[in-house]
Design a protein around this motif. Sequence first.
Motif: not given
Lengths: 190, 207
Positions: A163-166, B186, B189-190, B193-194, B196-197, B200
């Motif tokens: 997954a991209r974020s990981f 983890t 990663g979160i 994710l934030i 990255n969002l 975008d």
Amino acid sequence: MSFFVIFMGAALVHNIILTQFLGICPFLGVSKKADQAIGMGAAVTFVIFLASLMAYCLNTYVLIPLNIEYLQTIAFILVIASLVQFVEMFLKKFSVGLYKSLGVFLPLITTNCAVLGTANNIVTKGFGLMETIIYSLGISIGFTLVMFVFATIRERLEIAPIARSFKGNPIALITAAIMALAFFGIGGLV
Amino acid sequence: MKKNEILNIFTSGIFKENPIFVLFLGMCPTLGVTTSVVNAIGMGIGVIFVLLMSNVIISLIRNIVMDEIRIPVFIVIIASLVTLLQMFMQAYTLELYNSMKVFIPLITVNCIILGRAEAFASKNGVFKSAVDGIGMGIGFLLGLVVVAFFRELLGTGALMGLQVFPAQFAIPIFTSAVGAFLTLGTLAGIAMLISNLRKDKAEKGVA
């Protein structure tokens, strides 16, 4: 026999990275390629071995007789910092490729907790000279081993669909968690 | 404009360049100390103090230290500050000192402190370095507390001495080495994710 136990304990059971959380920065930073990891491992091995030996001598022959044990942290870190600077100068002169690829992490060996942690451990455990040598060798071999294994896993992870974020450090940390679980099992060995 | 720049330095330490989740510096205490929130806060405050002082001192002397011996000089300054902190805590906050005695010398080898000295304080003025030190320190403290929050809650079922759910439902592995790596991975990663969002979203806004 007891030397063997000290060695195995230091290298595997109480592995410096996976059970004592020391030396995590280079563990994550310089483990993207296997040869880099080995280079780092060799540099750290050299520094840990010499630093532990010098810390032991300094503590036994200078700090304790003079009753200034509270200066331990400062004295040890000074020994370590000078050693690292020496390694840096040495590599710059004789192995420019390795020097460039280790980059910012070379001066950071100074703040590699593994080095100071090992020196502190030796003092608090009250090791003798022979035990100090065996213990510091065990620790640094354990360090290099885990660095190498981890780097080879990470090379595979590069081409795995993640997954991209990981991608990068998060998946590396989770991989480390699984490796720690494996080393948990070795605990029964000694 | 100038004010913006200062503010930028300050907030980048907390969010954009958070030492724990983005730069991945200072990992050793992050993993070692975060078994409880109280320890995390104590550690965070200690690091803020040392980081601020070391950034200020190093930026003051940056022009008179030779390049070849800068690392030993920096590290001795940091080690002295840590010894100072240790003595100070022993004198005034004995309880906290006793609960995290083992971790205090470890601040010396916290990569974030030497890392900032190298990357920022040795190249910038005193005021900027001080702001950078505080920003980075607060970012570090927040990161520690977040990691400790999950590890203490999941590992023991308690939070700062308060039993949230019965201990028999807790997952003890979260207080061990395995849980430390897993939680941090983890959370990182979160965090990614934030960011990255948001990236975008920003790209979409431009297009």
